[in-house]
Motif scaffolding. Structure first.
Motif, short mmCIF file in Angstrom:
data_model
loop_
_atom_site.label_atom_id
_atom_site.label_comp_id
_atom_site.label_asym_id
_atom_site.label_seq_id
_atom_site.Cartn_x
_atom_site.Cartn_y
_atom_site.Cartn_z
N THR A 15 9.63 35.78 -24.45
CA THR A 15 8.74 34.64 -24.40
C THR A 15 9.22 33.58 -25.32
N LEU A 16 9.89 33.54 -26.35
CA LEU A 16 10.47 32.58 -27.32
C LEU A 16 11.69 31.82 -26.17
N ALA A 17 12.55 32.81 -25.77
CA ALA A 17 13.72 32.25 -24.84
C ALA A 17 13.13 31.56 -23.82
N ALA A 18 12.20 32.05 -23.35
CA ALA A 18 11.35 31.28 -21.96
C ALA A 18 10.94 29.76 -22.54
N LYS A 19 10.23 29.72 -23.67
CA LYS A 19 9.67 28.35 -24.26
C LYS A 19 11.10 27.40 -24.35
N GLU A 20 12.10 28.03 -24.97
CA GLU A 20 13.26 27.31 -25.48
C GLU A 20 13.79 26.73 -24.15
N LEU A 21 14.00 27.67 -23.18
CA LEU A 21 14.65 27.35 -21.83
C LEU A 21 14.11 26.22 -21.19
N VAL A 22 12.74 26.50 -21.21
CA VAL A 22 11.99 25.54 -20.45
C VAL A 22 11.84 23.93 -21.02
N ALA A 23 11.92 24.03 -22.86
CA ALA A 23 11.93 22.87 -23.35
C ALA A 23 13.42 22.05 -23.03
N ALA A 24 14.28 23.02 -22.84
CA ALA A 24 15.64 22.36 -22.83
C ALA A 24 16.06 22.49 -20.98
N LYS A 25 15.07 22.11 -20.24
CA LYS A 25 15.20 21.88 -18.89
C LYS A 25 16.42 21.13 -18.56
N GLY A 26 17.30 21.52 -17.69
CA GLY A 26 18.44 20.86 -17.27
C GLY A 26 19.66 20.79 -18.09
N LYS A 27 19.02 21.20 -19.46
CA LYS A 27 20.38 21.42 -20.48
C LYS A 27 20.23 23.18 -20.87
N ALA A 28 19.82 23.87 -20.05
CA ALA A 28 19.72 25.43 -20.07
C ALA A 28 20.75 26.03 -19.11
N LEU A 29 20.98 27.25 -19.84
CA LEU A 29 21.71 28.05 -18.88
C LEU A 29 21.39 29.70 -19.25
N VAL A 30 21.20 30.32 -17.90
CA VAL A 30 20.99 31.87 -18.18
C VAL A 30 22.10 32.64 -17.39
N VAL A 31 22.53 33.24 -17.95
CA VAL A 31 23.75 34.13 -17.31
C VAL A 31 23.65 35.57 -17.56
#
Lengths: 178, 1014, 490
Positions: free
Chosen positions: B336-352
């Protein structure tokens, strides 16, 4: 004039021997030397032997040793090739103290010991100048040079009275080891 | 006027009596028994004693005479006619390429002795992996195939060519298939050569096969966006990175490049700008990347997919069918936390994700698309060529071979017999292939089965090119004449396909003139020459487009869920996770002792692979570290020693591939580790690295050769860390200075450093602990390899080591002290710190004071010198070194046969750096700050009549570091990089309270952890 | 002469009946002038086998390298320096007995100093072998001397405690040798004058032509006194310097100002224990009970008890300072001696040295030969472990935890140590065969006032304080060389 060179009074007890020395001296018999298997205190006083000056020798040698090594170390580390050893100063006096001390002791002891050997003619292979073989074992020997104006018989008597267990009239000075 | 008088030798001659005539026929009065001596029986016939004595007499006499003569003196004169570019004692550098990144090859007197990164390289900007550093040693590997073999016998190349051509011709007529099996080829020219070959033999097919495959990602991109490629990731553009078991700082796709990118958001510069990326890692075993993560969550392989689905749900707000929460709530929170941070950083996020499963990767694509990563952090248009292998193709090849459709197979830089998951099936299939050609350089498992071995050049002997990233072309040029009677594989293929080009060099030239040079605005001889200098051509990058994801995910989700249930281990079973070790990777360089002795960054184990397990599981099974267990999976089983790995997910085992090779060199054949490839399985069209395993203890015990056996720093301030939040509040936090600089008074005044004061700065926040510096140092300083047993005895010789410390997080505070750790129930929540440790060149060096013979003293440039030939080996200096960085030559490692790791081969020793002596038994050694580099730097400056500039001189360790964690330079120069770095608020000196005044400053490690978990 | 009469309450230093000067000579020279007995042969065989083991192990080390020992990058010294310090420490007792007790005019030293000094010399030899054999390149050992050389005369580092060691140990050895040999001269002369033929010739050469004339004796005594005077600070300096090998470093557990006195006390402690070990056997085997009496044994036990307690106090101080200093590394090191992986070594050290020796408060223990012998062995073991703990336990876990390591000895380590003990005993056994193991001349000095016989005469002569006489009688009970019955009716 007999062929006797030396008259030896052999005692089996140091105290008795001391008496003997007194007696002889009272009768003004010159004593050549005294041989004992162990050091007898007070005897040198009787025979009027001056205190040994070996102590001064030791002291001087000690000073020599100390100065030698200290000078060397300073030459090595300060003058000849000064280098940065762990950031410490070149002239690190406290570090030089141990070696200085060791060499003072070394020189003092060796210097003195060898002076002693030299003065008393002790060295490997020297022919032992022993007048009676038991002098190193259990006899306390007073040696009297026969070339004295006191008659030999008197000397013999004095020694007898003093309690000598044996009296020898030797024709040769030293015991032959052959 | 000549006389015609005649003299007789007697009356007989005058009378010409028959006896006389008879006698005169013969030169000698008595017939010489040459005939019967030479005739067999003469030789066999027994010699009479007298003859024997005669012979002996003559023999002795002759020999004596011969011996009396003075042995001829051969004066050797180096370079009577000197090649103009070679000056004895001066190194030449040639640009080339290693696995797609531009490199510089250092040669001395014509032999390559070191590989160094090309500072302008697109990938790592001069950084180089341990493998690249070690590759130069492979050049001198005596176990390389030294001449072409046909059926195991040496032949001339011409014979080989005739034979092969004949066979190929037959096959061509028969119309049967030819397979060229290679590992990924990203070299345009090589690909072209193969294409030509295929046009010549239309039945030929090129199959790319990678020991460790990325088919999953490639297929996923095919499915999602119709592009069957590996994308080019930009970790430098990512503020939030979430990785699912992708070891992107180490073994995943392009470790060195990603390290550079990743660190650019975490190093001193970015911290000064109060900016730091956030990295969350979900993984099974503790990977190098995991050790660097801000938050690391242990996860079973079977949970990975589920977790991703949850992440997707959390990000998009949808709920995919079948998605369920995970058992462990910590993980759910983290997601959940990761999702929150990822969304917050849309466009500057990366999931591999590291998984090789297509479905999983499709889901990852979906997530990235949802986060708008395409076009920013992921670039699909300038794709990566580093991996193209396709598992399905190879599987199909095996099938065809089994059915006998394949008449010829060629192995180029591929060793499937060792690293294919189903060795048995493959070997059976190969048995059905009449013509097997191997281009591999060593007689490895595959070449051993080949009918023809046409040994390839080492890359340092070859012409060629490469293109790791689309539009980025690097050139490869030879730096030495072929050491053995080998021939470049491309050349062989050209000859067999009757190519028009004379040599492969011409071929490459032509290709570049035609296609590649123009991309860089170059042309002709001039252009080519400039490329040979710069080393690469970089075409203008295509604009990276955003790719919307429009596929239906329900099916995908179902496959994933199905798999996870299928892969979930029942009672008593474990989930097996196979990975590449940072040192050996796929096992290609398993014969390289430098890599074998390079400690694993996490476990610090050398010379072996092992089964990493969590403390909980060890306790449950009542196992000790070092107990040997058999791991049963996919029908095969291997026996490995257990290693207690903090952070290992419960119920899982991690095993490294690349070990347990059987053929291909002395080191390999000494038997190192076990082969874990057979534990792979083929699922959903790809080779998968996870499996369900049963384990059982064998009762044996093995002591793993670890270079570090105590794993926590006991709360000592040798390691200083802070959280990013703290750092933002106070930049001096935990640096021990807290605002004002602490100054330790010294009893005596310091020596002055007239010109130079060589110092170093190491940023703990940049260092990922990969260990490339260790190998670089080995190569530069001729550090001996001591072997497994000596490492066990704690006698490794590395001049630079990387200390790795675990901190166990218990309700918000770090626990590091042994006696407390023993009390902990759960040691899975662990954070890791890496600290490169080398001679600190202390100004008040404790080692110098105690050396009786002045073998180690201080230089006027602030370096701690070591005079090997003065050292008597009392080891007092090492005892008195608080950093324990001094290394003693316990044995004569360079020629004591008990420590032979083929570095004692005369031939292999050509790799030694002539500027550095090898050390003899009984002397102490340690980091010299690459004194030889400092000297040559000064000389260079002198010759150019200038003073030494900052950056002229680079340490070997510094040079190879992709993270740029190590900075070396002149402390006297306030503007030098190192001075700037040392002025940073985070700078502290290890054990500075001892006032040994170290010359190396470290910078506090900063973790971007939020209060939520710490 | 009444002046040298000694009070009756003093215990006799020479016991037995009919002890004359001649008898002293005969008794002491008995082993020298006759064939050795079985006991000697057995001892000699065993110890020379040990010496051979030493030769083998050291040759092995020289051939293959120090790597054949168990050392590693973290623990650079272990059994080697442990053995070195142990032997040097043992050596010190000899000098102390001959020098310090002489200065204090302790007459009982006369009958033990000779063998004690011999022990010193042999112990220092054993120590010296370690100095060389622990080097990585022993063939370069000369680099440790400040000799002109091809490095543009690169001298030696006088800041390094190891160089101080070189000077201290060499000085100590040579001075002890001179001291010992000078003392031997009169006794060698005795042997010479009793001997015949080649035997006499050899001793004649060795005796330097000693005569025993008054002047000789007078100088002899001056020399002994001054040598004693300089040897006393020397012996203290030597172990001080040895302790500085550790004290001047910065290893936690080594970097301690208390080391010099602590090491010196330890040296006396272990030294006296070794003297005890040797003499208790020697007096039996050579039948010298009358000269090395229970009084000697008890006196030495008292010194062992005292120094043992001093060492104990030093241990406590160390711990307190570690705690009080607040230095985390120091604190950990000392904690580690108990809770670390080498806790057992720590227990051996504290147990053997401090706890075990405390039983010597009981007279029964002090005067029991078997127990004294066992205790002396225990002390020797304890002191070996003291050095092991100081060296290995401190090194194996110092500042940087990543380098923490264990030390495991190899067979070579063990053999070199066992072997050195063999070397020591071989030398000692040879010594008691060829030279008088007791200083005859000096014992003869005791005959008049300190002998049991003489005291008996005094008692028979009467006019002594009966109380004192009773005291004297009771004190005689512990002597194994005295038959009490004589005194019943006295």
């Amino acid at each position: 004039m007999s062929s006797t060179k030396y008259i030896l009074g052999l005692f089996d007890d140091p105290d008795v021997m001391m008496h003997g020395i007194d007696k002889l001296q009272k009768n003004s018999v010159p004593i050549y030397d005294v041989y004992t298997p162990m050091p007898i205190h007070g005897i040198e006083a009787k025979l009027g032997i001056k205190d040994s000056r070996l102590g001064y020798a030791a002291f001087l040698f000690g000073c020599l040793g100390g100065t030698t090594i200290f000078t060397l170390v300073c030459y090595f580390l300060v003058y000849d090739w000064p280098m940065n050893i762990g950031g410490k100063p070149h002239f690190a006096v406290p570090d030089f103290i141990p070696v200085t001390f060791e060499w003072s002791v070394l020189f003092a002891s060796f210097g003195m010991a060898f002076t002693f050997f030299y003065a008393t003619h002790l060295f490997p292979g020297r022919a032992p100048r022993v007048m009676d073989l038991r002098a190193t074992n259990d006899r306390f020997v007073i040696a009297i040079d026969a070339k004295t104006d006191v008659p030999h018989d008197d000397i013999t008597n004095i020694l007898k009275e003093a309690g000598a267990v044996e009296i020898k009239h030797n024709d040769r000075k030293y015991v032959s080891y052959e | 006027m000549d006389s015609n008088k005649k003299y007789w030798k007697g009356l007989e001659e005058l009378n010409k009596t028959p006896e006389f005539v008879e006698k005169n026929k013969h030169e000698f009065a008595e017939p010489v028994p040459i005939e019967d001596v030479l005739s067999g029986d003469g030789l066999l016939g027994k010699t009479p004693r007298r003859d024997f004595l005669k012979a002996v007499g003559f023999g002795v006499g002759a020999v004596t005479l011969a011996a009396c003569q003075k042995a001829p003196i051969h004066k050797s004169i180096p370079y009577l006619i000197k090649p103009e570019e070679v000056t004895p004692g001066v190194a030449n550098y040639y640009s080339s390429t290693y696995e797609g990144s531009a490199i510089l090859v250092k040669t001395r007197e014509g032999r390559p002795i070191k590989v160094e990164g090309n500072p302008n390289d697109l990938l790592a900007k001069g950084g180089l992996s341990a493998q690249a550093q070690a590759s130069v040693l492979d050049l001198y590997d005596v176990s390389r195939v030294q001449s072409p073999l046909v059926n195991g016998e040496g032949h001339a190349w011409s014979e080989v060519d005739d034979y092969v051509k004949l066979e190929l011709a037959k096959i061509k007529d028969s119309g049967k298939k030819i397979a060229i099996v290679s590992s990924t080829i990203s070299s345009p020219s090589t690909l072209a050569v193969i294409a030509d070959f295929i046009t010549e033999y239309p039945t030929a097919k090129h199959i790319m096969y990678d020991a460790v495959s990325y088919t999953g990602i490639i297929q996923a991109n095919q499915n999602s966006f119709g592009k069957a490629v590996l994308p080019h990731y930009n970790f430098d553009k990512a503020d939030v990175i979430v990785s699912f078991a992708a070891d992107f700082l180490g073994t995943w796709i392009s470790g060195e490049e990603f390290t550079r990118q990743y660190v650019s958001n975490r190093n001193n510069k970015s911290l000064q700008a109060k900016k730091m990326s956030r990295h969350i890692q979900f993984e099974t075993g503790m990977s190098l990347t995991g050790t660097n993560a801000d938050t690391r969550i242990g996860l079973k392989p079977s949970e990975e997919g589920v977790a991703l689905i949850n992440l997707y749900n959390a990000i998009t707000g949808t709920t995919l069918p079948g998605s369920k929460k995970l058992a462990d709530n910590a993980v759910n929170n983290a997601i959940t936390l990761a999702a929150k941070e990822l969304v917050a950083a849309k466009g500057k996020a990366l999931v591999v994700a590291g998984s090789n499963d297509v479905a999983t990767q499709v889901l990852v694509n979906a997530i990235n698309a949802a986060l708008g990563s395409y076009g920013t952090t992921i670039d699909l248009d300038n794709n990566s060529n580093q991996y193209k292998g396709n598992d399905a193709d190879f599987a199909e090849f095996v099938n065809e071979a089994k059915q006998g459709q394949i008449a010829a197979v060629m192995f180029l830089n591929a060793n499937p017999v060792y690293d294919y998951y189903n060795t048995k099936e493959l070997t059976d299939a190969l048995a059905k292939v009449p013509l097997k050609i191997s281009f591999n350089t060593s007689l490895d498992e595959t070449s051993a089965l080949a009918t023809v071995v046409a040994p390839n050049h080492h890359y340092l002997e070859s012409w060629g090119d490469d293109s790791a990233i689309a539009g980025y072309y690097t050139v490869m040029q030879p730096t030495i004449n072929p050491v053995y009677n080998t021939r470049q594989a491309e050349e062989s293929l050209m000859i067999w396909s009757n190519s028009t080009a004379k040599t492969y060099y011409d071929y490459v030239r032509a290709k570049w003139d035609a296609n590649i040079l123009p991309l860089g605005g170059l042309s002709g001889q001039k252009g080519w020459e400039s490329v040979l200098q710069t080393g690469f051509v970089l075409a203008a990058a295509k604009p990276a487009g955003a790719y919307p994801f429009s596929k239906d995910l329900n099916a995908v989700a179902q496959t994933i869920m199905a798999q996870s249930t299928q892969q979930a281990a029942g009672d008593g079973a474990f989930e097996l996770h196979l990975y590449q070790s940072s040192a050996l990777r796929s096992g290609k360089q398993a014969n390289n002792p430098w890599l074998q002795e390079l400690p694993d960054p996490v476990s610090k184990v050398t010379w072996d692979n092992f089964a990493a397990m969590s403390l909980t599981d060890l306790k449950a099974l009542n196992l000790q570290e070092g107990d040997v267990i058999t791991i049963d999976a996919n029908g095969t089983s291997i026996a490995l020693p257990v290693l207690l790995q903090p952070g290992q997910a419960k119920g899982t085992i991690s095993v490294a591939v690349g070990y347990g090779r059987t053929k291909g060199g002395k080191v390999i054949e000494s038997g190192i580790g076990k082969n874990a490839y057979p534990l792979h399985s083929f699922r959903n069209g790809t080779v998968q690295t996870t499996a369900v395993a049963k384990i059982s203890a064998t009762g044996d015990q093995i002591i793993l050769a670890q270079t570090q056996t105590h794993h926590s720093y006991e709360g000592r301030n040798v390691i200083r860390e802070a959280t990013f939040t703290e750092y933002k509040k106070n930049a001096y936090v935990n640096s021990g200075k807290d605002g004002e600089h602490k100054d330790y008074k010294s009893l005596w005044e310091n020596y002055d450093r007239p010109t130079f004061n060589w110092v170093m700065a190491i940023d703990l926040n940049a260092c990922t602990g990969c260990g490339a510096c260790v190998v670089a140092c080995n190569a530069e300083n001729n550090v001996p390899v001591v072997g497994r047993d000596e490492v066990r005895r704690r006698r490794e010789m590395h001049w630079i080591r990387i200390d790795r410390y675990y901190t166990f997080n218990e309700e918000g505070k770090g626990v590091t002290e042994e006696h407390e750790i023993d009390q902990l129930k759960n040691i899975d929540n662990v954070s890791v710190t890496h600290q490169p440790m080398l001679c600190q060149h202390c100004d008040h060096a404790p080692c110098e004071t105690v050396c009786p013979v002045l073998a180690t003293v201080h230089s006027s440039e602030g370096l701690n010198h070591m005079a090997y030939n003065r050292c008597v080996g009392t080891r007092y200096c090492a005892n008195n070194c608080p950093f324990k960085v001094r290394r003693f030559n316990w044995f004569n490692y360079w020629n004591d046969s008990r420590f032979e790791n083929y570095l004692q081969e005369q031939h292999t020793q050509l790799v030694l750096n002539p500027d550095v002596v090898t050390r003899f038994r009984g002397v102490m050694e340690k980091c010299t700050m690459c004194i030889q580099r400092i000297q040559s730097g000064k000389l260079q400056a002198k010759m150019e009549k200038r003073s030494v500039k900052d950056g002229d001189i680079k340490m070997a360790c510094q040079q190879t570091c992709s993270a740029n964690a190590i900075i070396f330079g002149n402390g006297n120069d306030p503007d030098s990089e190192v001075s700037k770095a040392l002025r940073s608020e985070r700078t502290y000196y290890v054990l500075e309270e001892l006032n040994v005044q170290p010359g190396i400053g470290y910078q506090v490690k900063v973790r971007n952890t939020t209060e939520l978990e710490a | 002469m009444a002046s040298h009469k000694e009070s009756i309450i003093r215990e006799p230093l020479v016991t037995g009946k009919g002890i004359t000067y001649a008898k002293v000579t005969d008794d002491i020279l008995n082993p020298v002038e006759n064939k050795p007995n079985k006991a000697w042969w057995i001892g000699f065989t065993v110890s020379s086998l040990g010496a051979l083991l030493w030769v083998f192990a050291v040759s092995w080390t020289f051939w293959y390298g120090i790597g054949s020992w168990g050392l590693n990058k973290t623990v650079g010294w272990a059994w080697d320096i442990t053995g070195f310090v142990w032997w040097v420490g043992i050596g010190h007792a000899g000098t102390l007995i001959s020098a310090v007790l002489l200065l204090f005019r302790q007459k009982w030293r006369n009958s033990i100093n000779r063998s004690a000094e011999a022990m010193t010399i042999f112990a220092v030899i054993c120590a010296a072998t370690y100095v060389v054999s622990h080097m990585g390149r022993p063939w370069m050992a000369l680099y440790c001397l400040p000799l002109p050389n091809q490095y543009g005369s690169l001298w030696v580092n006088f800041n390094s405690p190891l160089i101080w060691d070189v000077f201290a140990i060499s000085t100590y050895f040579s001075v002890s040798l001179v001291f010992w040999y000078t003392g031997l001269l009169p006794d060698i002369a005795t042997i010479r004058d009793r001997g015949k033929g080649w035997y006499r010739r050899i001793y004649s050469v060795l005796s330097f032509g000693w005569t025993g004339s008054v002047k000789t004796w007078q100088r002899f005594e001056t020399v002994s006194l001054i040598l004693a005077g300089v040897s006393t600070p020397l012996v203290l300096s030597v172990h001080t310097i040895v302790s500085m090998d550790f004290a001047t470093s910065l290893e936690p557990g080594w970097h301690t100002t208390i080391f010099p006195p602590y090491f010196v006390a330890g040296a006396i402690f272990s030294g006296f224990a070794m003297v005890q070990t040797l003499l208790l056997v020697t007096r039996k085997v050579l039948g010298l009970e009358n000269y090395i009496t229970m009084f000697h044994i008890e006196s030495m036990n008292k010194i062992i008890l005292l120094t043992g307690s001093v060492v104990g106090v030093a241990y406590i101080t160390e711990f307190f300072i570690a705690y009080y200093s607040g230095g985390e590394y120091e604190q950990y090191t000392f904690l580690n001696r108990f809770i670390g992986p080498y806790w057992w070594a720590g227990c051996m050290m504290y147990g053997c040295n401090v706890l075990m020796t405390q039983v010597m408060w009981f007279k029964r223990v002090r005067t029991n030969i078997t127990m004294s012998w066992v205790l002396s062995i225990i002390v020797n073991i304890g002191m070996w472990f003291e050095r092991f703990v100081i060296i290995v336990t401190s090194l194996h876990r110092d500042f940087i935890p990543s380098s923490w390591a264990m030390f495991y000895p190899t067979w070579v380590d063990v053999s070199v140590f066992i072997g050195s003990i063999g070397v020591f005993f071989t030398l000692f056994l040879l010594f008691i065969r060829v030279l008088p193991s007791i200083a005859m001349a000096e014992v003869k000095l005791l005959l008049k006032e300190q002998s049991e016989e003489y005291k008996l005469k005094q008692m028979e002569a009467g006019h002594l304080d009966p109380e004192q006489v009773e005291f004297y009688k009771t004190s005689l009970k512990k002597f194994d060389g005295v038959d009490i019955s004589v005194y019943e009716n006295a």
